[in-house]
Design a protein around this motif. Structure first.
Motif, PDB file in Angstrom:
ATOM      1  N   ARG A   6       0.867  -1.179  -0.156  1.00  0.00           N
ATOM      2  CA  ARG A   6       0.154   0.115   0.046  1.00  0.00           C
ATOM      3  C   ARG A   6       0.849   1.218  -0.152  1.00  0.00           C
ATOM      4  N   LYS A   7       2.089   1.007   0.779  1.00  0.00           N
ATOM      5  CA  LYS A   7       2.938   2.500   0.602  1.00  0.00           C
ATOM      6  C   LYS A   7       3.532   2.684  -0.757  1.00  0.00           C
ATOM      7  N   ILE A   8       3.850   1.668  -1.405  1.00  0.00           N
ATOM      8  CA  ILE A   8       4.439   1.950  -2.513  1.00  0.00           C
ATOM      9  C   ILE A   8       3.301   2.298  -3.567  1.00  0.00           C
ATOM     10  N   ILE A   9       2.358   1.879  -3.712  1.00  0.00           N
ATOM     11  CA  ILE A   9       1.436   2.232  -4.747  1.00  0.00           C
ATOM     12  C   ILE A   9       0.655   3.469  -4.319  1.00  0.00           C
ATOM     13  N   LYS A  10       0.204   3.457  -3.113  1.00  0.00           N
ATOM     14  CA  LYS A  10      -0.539   4.982  -2.627  1.00  0.00           C
ATOM     15  C   LYS A  10       0.327   6.084  -2.542  1.00  0.00           C
ATOM     16  N   ASN A  11       1.281   6.027  -1.614  1.00  0.00           N
ATOM     17  CA  ASN A  11       2.311   6.956  -1.279  1.00  0.00           C
ATOM     18  C   ASN A  11       3.025   7.241  -2.247  1.00  0.00           C
ATOM     19  N   HIS A  12       4.003   6.219  -2.685  1.00  0.00           N
ATOM     20  CA  HIS A  12       5.065   6.661  -3.674  1.00  0.00           C
ATOM     21  C   HIS A  12       4.346   6.754  -5.154  1.00  0.00           C
ATOM     22  N   TRP A  13       3.693   5.808  -5.701  1.00  0.00           N
ATOM     23  CA  TRP A  13       3.184   5.915  -6.786  1.00  0.00           C
ATOM     24  C   TRP A  13       1.892   6.865  -6.832  1.00  0.00           C
ATOM     25  N   GLU A  14       1.482   7.287  -5.974  1.00  0.00           N
ATOM     26  CA  GLU A  14       0.162   8.268  -5.853  1.00  0.00           C
ATOM     27  C   GLU A  14      -0.940   7.786  -6.615  1.00  0.00           C
ATOM     28  N   ILE A  15      -1.071   6.472  -6.667  1.00  0.00           N
ATOM     29  CA  ILE A  15      -2.210   5.859  -7.547  1.00  0.00           C
ATOM     30  C   ILE A  15      -3.325   5.603  -6.298  1.00  0.00           C
ATOM     31  N   LEU A  16      -4.430   5.862  -6.665  1.00  0.00           N
ATOM     32  CA  LEU A  16      -5.738   5.702  -5.857  1.00  0.00           C
ATOM     33  C   LEU A  16      -6.481   4.579  -6.165  1.00  0.00           C
ATOM     34  N   PRO A  17      -7.321   3.724  -5.146  1.00  0.00           N
ATOM     35  CA  PRO A  17      -8.015   2.767  -5.869  1.00  0.00           C
ATOM     36  C   PRO A  17      -9.432   3.328  -6.016  1.00  0.00           C
ATOM     37  N   SER A  18      -9.990   2.290  -6.929  1.00  0.00           N
ATOM     38  CA  SER A  18     -11.462   2.888  -7.253  1.00  0.00           C
ATOM     39  C   SER A  18     -12.195   3.421  -6.374  1.00  0.00           C
ATOM     40  N   PRO A  19     -13.133   4.221  -6.532  1.00  0.00           N
ATOM     41  CA  PRO A  19     -14.002   5.040  -5.551  1.00  0.00           C
ATOM     42  C   PRO A  19     -14.950   3.813  -4.777  1.00  0.00           C
ATOM     43  N   ASN A  20     -15.464   2.776  -5.546  1.00  0.00           N
ATOM     44  CA  ASN A  20     -16.374   1.987  -4.961  1.00  0.00           C
ATOM     45  C   ASN A  20     -15.878   0.760  -5.321  1.00  0.00           C
ATOM     46  N   THR A  21     -16.433  -0.468  -4.689  1.00  0.00           N
ATOM     47  CA  THR A  21     -16.256  -1.618  -5.185  1.00  0.00           C
ATOM     48  C   THR A  21     -16.872  -2.178  -6.332  1.00  0.00           C
ATOM     49  N   LEU A  22     -15.956  -2.594  -7.320  1.00  0.00           N
ATOM     50  CA  LEU A  22     -16.360  -2.850  -8.646  1.00  0.00           C
ATOM     51  C   LEU A  22     -15.826  -4.106  -9.270  1.00  0.00           C
ATOM     52  N   THR A  23     -16.411  -4.532 -10.303  1.00  0.00           N
ATOM     53  CA  THR A  23     -15.862  -5.827 -11.079  1.00  0.00           C
ATOM     54  C   THR A  23     -14.941  -5.579 -11.991  1.00  0.00           C
ATOM     55  N   TYR A  24     -13.597  -6.172 -11.755  1.00  0.00           N
ATOM     56  CA  TYR A  24     -12.402  -5.902 -12.533  1.00  0.00           C
ATOM     57  C   TYR A  24     -11.779  -7.080 -12.911  1.00  0.00           C
ATOM     58  N   ILE A  25     -10.761  -7.065 -14.254  1.00  0.00           N
ATOM     59  CA  ILE A  25     -10.100  -8.304 -14.549  1.00  0.00           C
ATOM     60  C   ILE A  25      -8.630  -8.079 -14.073  1.00  0.00           C
ATOM     61  N   THR A  26      -8.056  -9.083 -13.562  1.00  0.00           N
ATOM     62  CA  THR A  26      -6.820  -9.260 -12.828  1.00  0.00           C
ATOM     63  C   THR A  26      -6.296 -10.464 -13.335  1.00  0.00           C
ATOM     64  N   TYR A  27      -4.825 -10.676 -12.794  1.00  0.00           N
ATOM     65  CA  TYR A  27      -4.116 -12.031 -13.545  1.00  0.00           C
ATOM     66  C   TYR A  27      -3.573 -12.593 -12.342  1.00  0.00           C
ATOM     67  N   SER A  28      -3.456 -14.033 -12.572  1.00  0.00           N
ATOM     68  CA  SER A  28      -2.958 -14.933 -11.627  1.00  0.00           C
ATOM     69  C   SER A  28      -1.881 -15.697 -12.172  1.00  0.00           C
TER      70      SER A  28
END
Length: 402
Positions: A345-367
């Protein structure tokens, strides 16, 4: 005895004293002097002849210098040399050696120092682990040009709370710099763009003063002389090549050419225009030497995340990847990399300054999935949650990749 050996500022009398230094040079200092002592030394009639000022001020200028500005005494010092036509090839060769392919920009930097001393300029960092590369030669050249308006500090001087000896200088040089703490880097960055500064001397209260100083740093540590984070726009880092045969008389030759060099700068057209708060467009300041320091200072986990996301994008032929932090943690664990959610969270939100989606939504990710040949591949997974999205364009920009 000259009358201007003494001045009165406000209600306090000062004697102007030439104080010898260990370097063999003389420093002009103002020493508080009692009116009774002046009367004893020079008679009571002498007092009325002493120049009087209401207060001190700081008005930098090299071409229209005034000791008295309004009715204030100017703490900025005049420089010793005046422009005069002539040859300055030795000086230009030193500038060319230091700035290489950025030679014209290097001339712009010195020209701005000379003609526009209050202009904000980048922090210059000269690197070389070898000896005889010209770092000290360049700093001494600037010292000879700007005289008492340049000072040399140590790492400890910079960290000290007592800073009145360099607070009003045009140039602050630090040789063998080693700022390996975040607070050192933050202080340096803040000062480089500050217009006001708290100056403090021993035994005296802190006072707010104007600040127009520029920092010139030298180091033989090419990887970690100072902490520089990705996206930082205030540093100009140059790695210097080795000079040819050492010239022990070069400083004398450079001093002889200073008047001609000032004449050259006075009649030269700048090769750049002001594009940022540090004058130069950031892209022009980016060098391989700067990139090496940034890469060295990166969080190792941050680099692993970058490589993993780019691998997914290249393999899946997509321009961005979405994920929740638990997804990212699982991907990293598949590669044998342990990372807790708070670090991610520190890297993505604080360093990269990327915020999560405002609401719970459907998304496609990878495993990650294994295959019969013992390799691995990525598979699409549809999930719901407050996810982050990182694009290839962002990663290239953030990591300054070509």
């Amino acid at each position: 005895m000259k009358n201007d050996t003494y001045i009165r500022v406000g209600t306090t009398y000062y004697k102007i004293v030439e104080k010898p230094l260990l370097s063999g040079e003389m420093a002009k200092v103002r020493v508080v002097w009692s009116i009774e002592t002046i009367r004893q030394d020079h008679g009571k009639d002498f007092i009325s002849q002493i120049p009087k000022y209401d207060d001190f001020c700081i008005v930098p200028s090299h071409t229209r210098y005034q000791e008295r500005v309004g009715n204030c005494f100017n703490l900025y010092e005049p420089i010793e040399y005046s422009p005069k036509p002539g040859d300055c090839q030795t000086v230009l060769s030193v500038v060319r050696h230091v700035f290489g392919e950025q030679y014209e920009m290097g001339l712009d930097y010195i020209q701005l120092l000379y003609l526009h001393p209050v202009e904000k300029l980048p922090i210059i960092l000269l690197l070389s682990k070898e000896r005889n590369t010209g770092k000290s030669t360049f700093l001494n050249l600037l010292k000879d040009i700007f005289g008492k308006n340049m000072t040399f500090n140590t790492n400890e001087d910079f960290r000290s709370q007592f800073n009145s000896d360099w607070a009003n200088k045009l140039l602050i040089g630090i040789e063998e710099v080693l700022f390996d703490k975040q607070q050192d880097s933050e202080r340096l960055k803040n000062l480089s763009t500050a217009f006001q500064f708290k100056s403090e001397a021993k035994g005296k209260d802190r006072v707010e003063t104007v600040f127009f100083g520029k920092f010139l740093l030298c180091s033989n540590n090419e990887l970690n002389p100072i902490m520089i984070q990705p996206g930082e726009t205030r540093y100009w880092v140059r790695k210097l090549p080795i000079l040819g045969k050492a010239n022990t008389e070069i400083r004398h030759k450079l001093r002889e050419e200073i008047p001609a060099f000032l004449h050259f700068l006075s009649n030269r057209k700048l090769s750049t225009e002001k594009k940022s708060r540090m004058w130069f467009e950031h892209s022009l300041l980016h060098t391989d030497a700067l990139q090496r320091i940034i890469d060295y200072n990166r969080n190792a986990l941050e680099v692993e995340i970058k490589e993993l996301l780019l691998e997914i994008m290249d393999t899946q032929q997509v321009e961005s990847v979405s994920f929740c932090l638990s997804d990212l943690r699982s991907l990293l664990m598949f590669h044998g990399i342990e990372a807790d959610i708070s670090r991610l969270r520190k890297i993505i939100k604080n360093h990269w300054e990327i915020l999560p989606s405002p609401n719970t939504l459907t998304y496609i990710t990878y495993s990650m999935t294994g295959n019969q040949s013992g390799g691995s591949s990525f598979s699409e997974t549809k999930k719901t949650g407050r996810f982050y999205t990182v694009s290839k364009e962002f990663l290239y920009a953030y990591f300054l990749m070509s």
